[in-house]
Design an enzyme around this catalytic site. Structure first.
Site, PDB file in Angstrom:
ATOM      1  N   ARG A   1       0.829  -1.230   0.000  1.00  9.78           N
ATOM      2  CA  ARG A   1       0.000   0.000   0.000  1.00  9.78           C
ATOM      3  C   ARG A   1       0.858   1.274   0.000  1.00  9.78           C
ATOM      4  O   ARG A   1       0.527   2.271   0.650  1.00  9.78           O
ATOM      5  CB  ARG A   1      -0.941   0.039   1.213  1.00  9.78           C
TER       6      ARG A   1
ATOM      7  N   SER B   1     -10.217   0.352   4.328  1.00  9.47           N
ATOM      8  CA  SER B   1      -9.415  -0.055   5.498  1.00  9.47           C
ATOM      9  C   SER B   1      -8.778   1.174   6.135  1.00  9.47           C
ATOM     10  O   SER B   1      -8.077   1.936   5.456  1.00  9.47           O
ATOM     11  CB  SER B   1      -8.311  -1.027   5.080  1.00  9.47           C
TER      12      SER B   1
ATOM     13  N   GLU C   1      -3.790   3.642   7.061  1.00 11.82           N
ATOM     14  CA  GLU C   1      -3.745   3.410   5.608  1.00 11.82           C
ATOM     15  C   GLU C   1      -4.435   4.596   4.912  1.00 11.82           C
ATOM     16  O   GLU C   1      -3.995   5.077   3.880  1.00 11.82           O
ATOM     17  CB  GLU C   1      -4.459   2.103   5.227  1.00 11.82           C
TER      18      GLU C   1
HETATM   19  C1  FAD Z   1     -15.626   0.493   0.453  1.00  6.64           C
HETATM   20  C2  FAD Z   1     -14.153   0.619   0.178  1.00  6.64           C
HETATM   21  C3  FAD Z   1     -13.386  -0.514  -0.073  1.00  6.64           C
HETATM   22  C4  FAD Z   1     -12.012  -0.412  -0.343  1.00  6.64           C
HETATM   23  N1  FAD Z   1     -11.307  -1.561  -0.587  1.00  6.64           N
HETATM   24  C5  FAD Z   1      -9.987  -1.471  -0.889  1.00  6.64           C
HETATM   25  C6  FAD Z   1      -9.211  -2.653  -1.173  1.00  6.64           C
HETATM   26  O1  FAD Z   1      -9.705  -3.768  -1.169  1.00  6.64           O
HETATM   27  N2  FAD Z   1      -7.901  -2.505  -1.459  1.00  6.64           N
HETATM   28  C7  FAD Z   1      -7.296  -1.282  -1.489  1.00  6.64           C
HETATM   29  O2  FAD Z   1      -6.095  -1.197  -1.767  1.00  6.64           O
HETATM   30  N3  FAD Z   1      -7.992  -0.141  -1.211  1.00  6.64           N
HETATM   31  C8  FAD Z   1      -9.303  -0.203  -0.921  1.00  6.64           C
HETATM   32  N4  FAD Z   1     -10.009   0.930  -0.638  1.00  6.64           N
HETATM   33  C9  FAD Z   1      -9.300   2.239  -0.595  1.00  6.64           C
HETATM   34  C10 FAD Z   1      -9.271   2.999  -1.938  1.00  6.64           C
HETATM   35  O3  FAD Z   1     -10.392   2.656  -2.745  1.00  6.64           O
HETATM   36  C11 FAD Z   1      -7.989   2.754  -2.724  1.00  6.64           C
HETATM   37  O4  FAD Z   1      -6.847   3.137  -2.005  1.00  6.64           O
HETATM   38  C12 FAD Z   1      -7.994   3.535  -4.061  1.00  6.64           C
HETATM   39  O5  FAD Z   1      -6.910   3.099  -4.845  1.00  6.64           O
HETATM   40  C13 FAD Z   1      -7.908   5.033  -3.864  1.00  6.64           C
HETATM   41  O6  FAD Z   1      -8.201   5.638  -5.107  1.00  6.64           O
HETATM   42  P1  FAD Z   1      -8.910   7.066  -5.183  1.00  6.64           P
HETATM   43  O7  FAD Z   1      -9.025   7.428  -6.618  1.00  6.64           O
HETATM   44  O8  FAD Z   1     -10.156   7.082  -4.412  1.00  6.64           O
HETATM   45  O9  FAD Z   1      -7.783   7.955  -4.496  1.00  6.64           O
HETATM   46  P2  FAD Z   1      -7.936   9.039  -3.316  1.00  6.64           P
HETATM   47  O10 FAD Z   1      -8.573   8.382  -2.134  1.00  6.64           O
HETATM   48  O11 FAD Z   1      -8.577  10.254  -3.833  1.00  6.64           O
HETATM   49  O12 FAD Z   1      -6.397   9.324  -2.995  1.00  6.64           O
HETATM   50  C14 FAD Z   1      -5.598   8.329  -2.388  1.00  6.64           C
HETATM   51  C15 FAD Z   1      -4.130   8.759  -2.477  1.00  6.64           C
HETATM   52  O13 FAD Z   1      -3.729   8.738  -3.839  1.00  6.64           O
HETATM   53  C16 FAD Z   1      -3.235  10.014  -4.237  1.00  6.64           C
HETATM   54  N5  FAD Z   1      -3.642  10.228  -5.628  1.00  6.64           N
HETATM   55  C17 FAD Z   1      -4.911  10.170  -6.140  1.00  6.64           C
HETATM   56  N6  FAD Z   1      -4.872  10.382  -7.471  1.00  6.64           N
HETATM   57  C18 FAD Z   1      -3.577  10.576  -7.801  1.00  6.64           C
HETATM   58  C19 FAD Z   1      -2.881  10.858  -9.031  1.00  6.64           C
HETATM   59  N7  FAD Z   1      -3.525  11.004 -10.203  1.00  6.64           N
HETATM   60  N8  FAD Z   1      -1.534  10.998  -8.988  1.00  6.64           N
HETATM   61  C20 FAD Z   1      -0.842  10.869  -7.820  1.00  6.64           C
HETATM   62  N9  FAD Z   1      -1.434  10.610  -6.640  1.00  6.64           N
HETATM   63  C21 FAD Z   1      -2.788  10.457  -6.629  1.00  6.64           C
HETATM   64  C22 FAD Z   1      -3.868  11.015  -3.263  1.00  6.64           C
HETATM   65  O14 FAD Z   1      -3.084  12.185  -3.132  1.00  6.64           O
HETATM   66  C23 FAD Z   1      -3.892  10.180  -1.973  1.00  6.64           C
HETATM   67  O15 FAD Z   1      -2.613  10.208  -1.372  1.00  6.64           O
HETATM   68  C24 FAD Z   1     -11.383   0.858  -0.352  1.00  6.64           C
HETATM   69  C25 FAD Z   1     -12.143   2.015  -0.101  1.00  6.64           C
HETATM   70  C26 FAD Z   1     -13.514   1.901   0.153  1.00  6.64           C
HETATM   71  C27 FAD Z   1     -14.305   3.153   0.414  1.00  6.64           C
END
Ligand code: FAD
Length: 319
Positions: A180, A229, A299
Site C-alpha cells: 500500500r 481499510s 492506511e
Molecule cells: C468500500 C471501500 C473498499 C475499499 N477496498 C480497498 C481494497 O480492497 N484494497 C485497497 O487497496 N484499497 C481499498 N479501498 C481504498 C481505496 O479505494 C484505494 O486506495 C484507491 O486506490 C484510492 O483511489 P482514489 O481514486 O479514491 O484515491 P484518493 O482516495 O482520492 O487518494 C488516495 C491517495 O492517492 C493520491 N492520488 C490520487 N490520485 C492521484 C494521481 N492522479 N496521482 C498521484 N497521486 C494520486 C492522493 O493524493 C492520496 O494520497 C477501499 C475504499 C472503500 C471506500
C-alpha cells in the site's frame, strides 16, 4: 477587495489555462466520507499538457495536493491550502487495448471499469480491481490491492507530471512499490499508465469478478460513507483483529463509528466531522497499543488543516 487565488497565482496568464479553476471548492463533495473543508483553489486540467503548463505558471511556494475519487481520504474540516488537483474523466478517463494483454489507461479511469475492460478483452489479472472504488491514479499511488493481487503486478509504465511542469515516464522500478505504498516522488501527479495482465478466458475472469463482488457485499459496509481499510495490516496479523482485540468494534466518537460488520472500516454515520473521524482513528490506535502492544499505522491518507484543536485520543466508553 480580496484577490482571488487565480489572480494572485496566475495573474494575466490565467487565460492560457484550458481546464477549470474553482476557488473554494468544498472537498466534502468529492470524498467518500463526505467530510472535508474547502480547497483554496481546485484545478481540473483538460489534459497532461494543460497540467504541465499550469505547474510552470504556478509560483513554486504554492502547495499542491492531488485527489482522485476520494475513497481513501480523510480531508480535515479546515480544508486544504494551495491548489488541489483533480483529474476529470474528460481527458484522463480513456482506456484502450494496446494488443496482446496490454492496456493504456488514463488516471481517472475507475478501477471497476478497468477490470471490466480487461475482462472484455480476455485479459486476466485485473479482477481484484472490480471491488476497489477508486480510480487508477489513486491505485497507482496506494499500490491498491485485494484478493492476492496488487497494482504493482500490472504496471509496466506510468506517465506523470512533476511540480516543475515536466512530463515524465516512470518504470515499475521507479514506482518503488511496497505494501500500500509507492516511494515515487510525492510531487508527482500520475496521468495514466500502461498495464499488462496475462491471457485468460472471459468467462473465468467474469466468474472471479462475481466472487469478488459477492465477498464485498457480505464482508464490507460498501454502501456507507467510509474510507475502506483505516489501518494497514501489521506484520503477521490483520488490522481488524487488532481493532477487535482492543474492544473497538462498534466504538463511536460523535458521528464516527468503527463498523460492526468490518471493524477496520470507519464510518460517518450521518453527521460526523473529519475531527470526529480522526479522533476515532487515533483513539483506536491508542487503545490497540495499550491492549496488544501493536502500533497501528493509518492506511487512509489524512490531508489538510484542523479547524479547532488538533486530535486528542478519546479513551472513554461510547460518546
Ligand atoms: C468500500 C471501500 C473498499 C475499499 N477496498 C480497498 C481494497 O480492497 N484494497 C485497497 O487497496 N484499497 C481499498 N479501498 C481504498 C481505496 O479505494 C484505494 O486506495 C484507491 O486506490 C484510492 O483511489 P482514489 O481514486 O479514491 O484515491 P484518493 O482516495 O482520492 O487518494 C488516495 C491517495 O492517492 C493520491 N492520488 C490520487 N490520485 C492521484 C494521481 N492522479 N496521482 C498521484 N497521486 C494520486 C492522493 O493524493 C492520496 O494520497 C477501499 C475504499 C472503500 C471506500
Amino acid at each position: 477587495m480580496s484577490v482571488s487565488p487565480v489572480e494572485q497565482w496566475l495573474g494575466a496568464r490565467a487565460g492560457e489555462i484550458r481546464g477549470r479553476l474553482i476557488p473554494g471548492q468544498l472537498l466534502a463533495s468529492v470524498t467518500w466520507f463526505r467530510v472535508g473543508g474547502p480547497a483554496e483553489l481546485m484545478f481540473q486540467p483538460q489534459d497532461a499538457d494543460d497540467l504541465a503548463l499550469f505547474f510552470q505558471l504556478l509560483p513554486a511556494e504554492v502547495p499542491v495536493t492531488v485527489v482522485g475519487l476520494g475513497s481513501n481520504l480523510l480531508v480535515r474540516d479546515g480544508g486544504i491550502d494551495g491548489v488541489v488537483i483533480r483529474l476529470p474523466m474528460k481527458g484522463f478517463g480513456q482506456v484502450s487495448h494496446l494488443g496482446g494483454t496490454r492496456l493504456l489507461a488514463g488516471a481517472s479511469v475507475p478501477d471497476k471499469k478497468l477490470a471490466e475492460f480487461a475482462a472484455k478483452h480476455a485479459i486476466a489479472g485485473f479482477s481484484f480491481l472490480t471491488g476497489i472504488p477508486g480510480a487508477l491514479g489513486g491505485a497507482l499511488r496506494m499500490n491498491a490491492g485485494a484478493h492476492g493481487g496488487e497494482l504493482k503486478d500490472l504496471v509496466r509504465k506510468v506517465f506523470a507530471v512533476n511540480r516543475q511542469g515536466v512530463q515524465l515516464e516512470l518504470s515499475l522500478e521507479d514506482m518503488g512499490y511496497a505494501y500500500r505504498h509507492s516511494s515515487a516522488g510525492a510531487d508527482l501527479i500520475f496521468t495514466g499508465a500502461e498495464l499488462e495482465g496475462t491471457a485468460g478466458d472471459e468467462d473465468d475472469i467474469r466468474a472471479q469478478m462475481a466472487e469478488v463482488v459477492a465477498h464485498r457485499e457480505k464482508a464490507q459496509p460498501i454502501r456507507e460513507k467510509t474510507g475502506g481499510s483505516t489501518f494497514k495490516n501489521p506484520e503477521g496479523t490483520s488490522a481488524w483483529k487488532v481493532v477487535d482485540a482492543a474492544g473497538c468494534r462498534g466504538f463511536c466518537v460523535g458521528g464516527a463509528k468503527m463498523s460492526d460488520l468490518h471493524c477496520n472500516f470507519m464510518l460517518n454515520t450521518g453527521d460526523a466531522s473529519a475531527h470526529d473521524l480522526e479522533t476515532l482513528g487515533e483513539s483506536v490506535r491508542a487503545k490497540a497499543l495499550a491492549a496488544t502492544g501493536i502500533k497501528l499505522e493509518w492506511e487512509i491518507k489524512r490531508l489538510g488543516k484542523f479547524v479547532d484543536a488538533p486530535i486528542e485520543p478519546f479513551l472513554g466508553k461510547e460518546s
